[in-house]
Write an enzyme that holds these catalytic residues in place. Structure first.
Site, mmCIF file in Angstrom:
data_model
loop_
_atom_site.group_PDB
_atom_site.id
_atom_site.type_symbol
_atom_site.label_atom_id
_atom_site.label_comp_id
_atom_site.label_asym_id
_atom_site.label_seq_id
_atom_site.Cartn_x
_atom_site.Cartn_y
_atom_site.Cartn_z
ATOM 1 N N ASP A 56 2.296 -1.509 128.958
ATOM 2 C CA ASP A 56 3.054 -2.047 130.086
ATOM 3 C C ASP A 56 2.467 -3.410 130.388
ATOM 4 O O ASP A 56 1.363 -3.526 130.927
ATOM 5 C CB ASP A 56 2.992 -1.128 131.319
ATOM 6 C CG ASP A 56 4.039 -1.582 132.339
ATOM 7 O OD1 ASP A 56 4.239 -2.812 132.461
ATOM 8 O OD2 ASP A 56 4.667 -0.723 132.981
ATOM 9 N N ALA A 57 3.220 -4.442 130.012
ATOM 10 C CA ALA A 57 2.715 -5.813 130.069
ATOM 11 C C ALA A 57 2.636 -6.343 131.495
ATOM 12 O O ALA A 57 2.255 -7.496 131.704
ATOM 13 C CB ALA A 57 3.587 -6.717 129.197
ATOM 14 N N LEU A 106 9.849 -15.073 123.007
ATOM 15 C CA LEU A 106 11.296 -15.299 122.956
ATOM 16 C C LEU A 106 11.814 -15.801 124.292
ATOM 17 O O LEU A 106 11.682 -15.123 125.315
ATOM 18 C CB LEU A 106 12.028 -14.015 122.553
ATOM 19 C CG LEU A 106 11.995 -13.843 121.039
ATOM 20 C CD1 LEU A 106 10.782 -13.067 120.623
ATOM 21 C CD2 LEU A 106 13.255 -13.237 120.519
ATOM 22 N N TYR A 138 15.098 -18.150 126.392
ATOM 23 C CA TYR A 138 16.563 -18.173 126.456
ATOM 24 C C TYR A 138 16.989 -19.491 127.083
ATOM 25 O O TYR A 138 16.270 -20.052 127.917
ATOM 26 C CB TYR A 138 17.072 -16.965 127.275
ATOM 27 C CG TYR A 138 18.573 -16.861 127.304
ATOM 28 C CD1 TYR A 138 19.315 -16.907 126.119
ATOM 29 C CD2 TYR A 138 19.263 -16.715 128.507
ATOM 30 C CE1 TYR A 138 20.698 -16.819 126.143
ATOM 31 C CE2 TYR A 138 20.642 -16.617 128.534
ATOM 32 C CZ TYR A 138 21.355 -16.671 127.342
ATOM 33 O OH TYR A 138 22.719 -16.598 127.365
ATOM 34 N N TYR A 171 22.681 -14.789 134.789
ATOM 35 C CA TYR A 171 21.309 -14.520 134.333
ATOM 36 C C TYR A 171 20.394 -14.849 135.499
ATOM 37 O O TYR A 171 19.797 -15.918 135.566
ATOM 38 C CB TYR A 171 21.018 -15.393 133.112
ATOM 39 C CG TYR A 171 19.763 -15.035 132.335
ATOM 40 C CD1 TYR A 171 19.739 -13.926 131.494
ATOM 41 C CD2 TYR A 171 18.623 -15.824 132.409
ATOM 42 C CE1 TYR A 171 18.600 -13.615 130.758
ATOM 43 C CE2 TYR A 171 17.484 -15.522 131.680
ATOM 44 C CZ TYR A 171 17.486 -14.414 130.861
ATOM 45 O OH TYR A 171 16.360 -14.109 130.124
ATOM 46 N N GLY A 176 23.627 -8.384 121.922
ATOM 47 C CA GLY A 176 23.817 -7.185 122.745
ATOM 48 C C GLY A 176 22.751 -6.133 122.580
ATOM 49 O O GLY A 176 23.042 -4.979 122.260
ATOM 50 N N SER A 177 21.502 -6.508 122.816
ATOM 51 C CA SER A 177 20.387 -5.548 122.805
ATOM 52 C C SER A 177 20.511 -4.647 124.027
ATOM 53 O O SER A 177 21.340 -4.876 124.912
ATOM 54 C CB SER A 177 19.067 -6.314 122.894
ATOM 55 O OG SER A 177 19.036 -6.979 124.147
ATOM 56 N N ALA A 189 18.318 -4.470 126.503
ATOM 57 C CA ALA A 189 17.974 -5.238 127.704
ATOM 58 C C ALA A 189 19.128 -6.157 128.099
ATOM 59 O O ALA A 189 19.485 -6.251 129.272
ATOM 60 C CB ALA A 189 16.703 -6.052 127.451
HETATM 61 N N1 NAD Z 1 19.378 -10.363 123.733
HETATM 62 C C1 NAD Z 1 19.571 -11.615 124.088
HETATM 63 O O1 NAD Z 1 20.703 -12.058 124.303
HETATM 64 C C2 NAD Z 1 18.384 -12.545 124.199
HETATM 65 C C3 NAD Z 1 18.591 -13.929 124.094
HETATM 66 C C4 NAD Z 1 17.480 -14.789 124.187
HETATM 67 C C5 NAD Z 1 16.220 -14.253 124.386
HETATM 68 N N2 NAD Z 1 16.052 -12.885 124.486
HETATM 69 C C6 NAD Z 1 14.702 -12.375 124.704
HETATM 70 O O2 NAD Z 1 14.324 -11.550 123.607
HETATM 71 C C7 NAD Z 1 13.267 -10.693 124.039
HETATM 72 C C8 NAD Z 1 13.596 -9.276 123.581
HETATM 73 O O3 NAD Z 1 14.727 -8.803 124.281
HETATM 74 P P1 NAD Z 1 15.980 -8.116 123.596
HETATM 75 O O4 NAD Z 1 17.199 -8.742 124.189
HETATM 76 O O5 NAD Z 1 15.826 -8.082 122.137
HETATM 77 O O6 NAD Z 1 15.981 -6.638 124.225
HETATM 78 P P2 NAD Z 1 15.147 -5.322 123.932
HETATM 79 O O7 NAD Z 1 15.686 -4.324 124.883
HETATM 80 O O8 NAD Z 1 15.162 -4.973 122.485
HETATM 81 O O9 NAD Z 1 13.656 -5.752 124.274
HETATM 82 C C9 NAD Z 1 13.114 -5.840 125.547
HETATM 83 C C10 NAD Z 1 11.901 -4.940 125.547
HETATM 84 O O10 NAD Z 1 11.093 -5.209 126.686
HETATM 85 C C11 NAD Z 1 10.469 -3.998 127.002
HETATM 86 N N3 NAD Z 1 9.845 -4.091 128.324
HETATM 87 C C12 NAD Z 1 10.430 -4.236 129.538
HETATM 88 N N4 NAD Z 1 9.496 -4.270 130.504
HETATM 89 C C13 NAD Z 1 8.296 -4.145 129.880
HETATM 90 C C14 NAD Z 1 6.951 -4.100 130.332
HETATM 91 N N5 NAD Z 1 6.637 -4.164 131.630
HETATM 92 N N6 NAD Z 1 5.958 -3.954 129.414
HETATM 93 C C15 NAD Z 1 6.246 -3.860 128.099
HETATM 94 N N7 NAD Z 1 7.498 -3.908 127.609
HETATM 95 C C16 NAD Z 1 8.506 -4.048 128.496
HETATM 96 C C17 NAD Z 1 11.593 -2.996 126.888
HETATM 97 O O11 NAD Z 1 11.131 -1.659 126.800
HETATM 98 C C18 NAD Z 1 12.259 -3.455 125.599
HETATM 99 O O12 NAD Z 1 11.685 -2.793 124.483
HETATM 100 C C19 NAD Z 1 13.179 -10.847 125.552
HETATM 101 O O13 NAD Z 1 12.151 -11.777 125.866
HETATM 102 C C20 NAD Z 1 14.527 -11.465 125.897
HETATM 103 O O14 NAD Z 1 14.506 -12.192 127.104
HETATM 104 C C21 NAD Z 1 17.108 -12.022 124.382
#
Ligand code: NAD
Length: 301
Positions: A79-80, A178, A180, A190, A229-230, A232
């Site tokens: 848990d970060a 990562l 955005y 957002y 569309g992950s 999150a």
């Molecule tokens: N999906 C997008 O459109 C997009 C675009 C640009 C950047 N990002 C970034 O990519 C990264 C990964 O996100 P994603 O979209 O692939 O979704 P994802 O759901 O695969 O990843 C997000 C992860 O964060 C974890 N998480 C949340 N709170 C946490 C905590 N307190 N401690 C540890 N882990 C925690 C979740 O369990 C999840 O596994 C993020 O930084 C996101 O902002 C996503």
């Protein structure tokens, strides 16, 4: 032949809990390049992730180019939001999804890796996690608590990872986070301070690159991928529309594939990226370059 070669390297990817996010595609690309990959997973998602892996639910996505299946050498709880275990409040530590899993803090993760693999267990650390409890609220309506949580979990967590892990990386280590485009452009929907968190993350990437470069010789970069569309992103509620809009208005009018993000990450984290640090690299089909949106097909006169 010029190729990305990560044989003999070990990577930790923090923020993998299923096969649908960027963390997964980065882990897979690093493994394709020959690295050994460990994952760190948010405790509430840890059991289900392990169970689904064991039951073969991700086997299609685990398929590597040589026909083998992607392996995680270890999957650790993380848990970060917490730098050390004592920082976690009592109700979190005793929560049924946290109790009994050991030290899930950033410092705890360092100790586990050292116990498992020795004093310098890693070459690569990827931060692929974010959380903003009020992400659906406009900034104007965001509470102080929601804002600070978004920045703490999504940006300070990277500072914490870099400061805790730099001493245990082998020489010429590499960090990646990562971001955005909402860090520097207005992306309605957002909210909750997530745009502020991404701005902090990008600024910190530059400062950390300087400090860590001088002190340890490691590199620090960020990718800024287009929307995907992950799990999150889907929770934010606007991802389908954002993906459609971005693909329609980008120079390359096509959907972004997470494998393209994985490939860019593998390059930056490999010795081929040895000249690159302190950079935020867009992987978004060029969408960030646009000043005037146009969905029309366009050919220069
Ligand atoms: N999906 C997008 O459109 C997009 C675009 C640009 C950047 N990002 C970034 O990519 C990264 C990964 O996100 P994603 O979209 O692939 O979704 P994802 O759901 O695969 O990843 C997000 C992860 O964060 C974890 N998480 C949340 N709170 C946490 C905590 N307190 N401690 C540890 N882990 C925690 C979740 O369990 C999840 O596994 C993020 O930084 C996101 O902002 C996503």
């Amino acid at each position: 032949m010029l190729s990305i070669d990560l044989k003999g390297k070990r990577a930790l990817v923090a923020g993998v809990a299923d096969d649908g996010g960027y963390g997964w595609s980065i882990a897979k690309a690093l493994a394709e390049a020959g690295a050994t990959v460990c994952a760190a997973t948010w405790p509430p998602a840890l059991n289900i992730f392990r169970t689904m892996l064991e039951r073969g639910k991700f086997d299609d996505s685990r398929k590597m180019n040589d026909g083998s299946l992607l392996q995680f050498e270890r999957i650790y709880p993380l848990d970060a939001a917490y730098d050390k275990l004592e920082d976690a409040p009592e109700d979190v530590r005793t929560n049924r999804r946290y109790a009994g899993i050991g030290d899930f803090s950033v410092a705890g993760l360092v100790q586990r890796l050292k116990a498992d693999f020795g004093d310098t267990p890693l070459d690569i650390v990827v931060h692929s996690l974010a959380n903003g409890p009020e992400v659906k609220k406009p900034l104007l309506e965001t509470s102080r608590h929601g804002y600070l949580t978004a920045v703490g979990v999504s940006a300070y967590s990277f500072v914490s990872l870099v400061s805790h892990f730099s001493p245990i990386l082998r020489p010429k280590g590499a960090f990646l986070s990562l971001s955005y485009i909402a860090s520097e452009r207005v992306c309605p929907g957002y909210g909750g301070g997530m745009s502020s968190a991404k701005a902090a993350l990008e600024s910190d990437t530059r400062t950390l690159a300087f400090e860590v470069g001088r002190k340890y010789g490691h590199r620090v970069n960020a990718l800024s991928p287009g929307p995907w569309g992950s799990r999150a992103a889907s929770a934010i509620g606007i991802i389908e529309e954002t993906m459609r809009y971005t693909a329609a208005n980008a120079p390359l009018q096509e959907a972004l594939n997470p494998e393209e993000v994985g490939a860019a990450a593998a390059f930056l984290l490999s010795p081929l990226g040895s000249g690159v640090t302190g950079t935020v690299m867009y992987v978004d089909k060029g969408y960030h370059t646009m000043g005037k949106a146009t969905e029309e097909r366009y050919s220069a006169p």
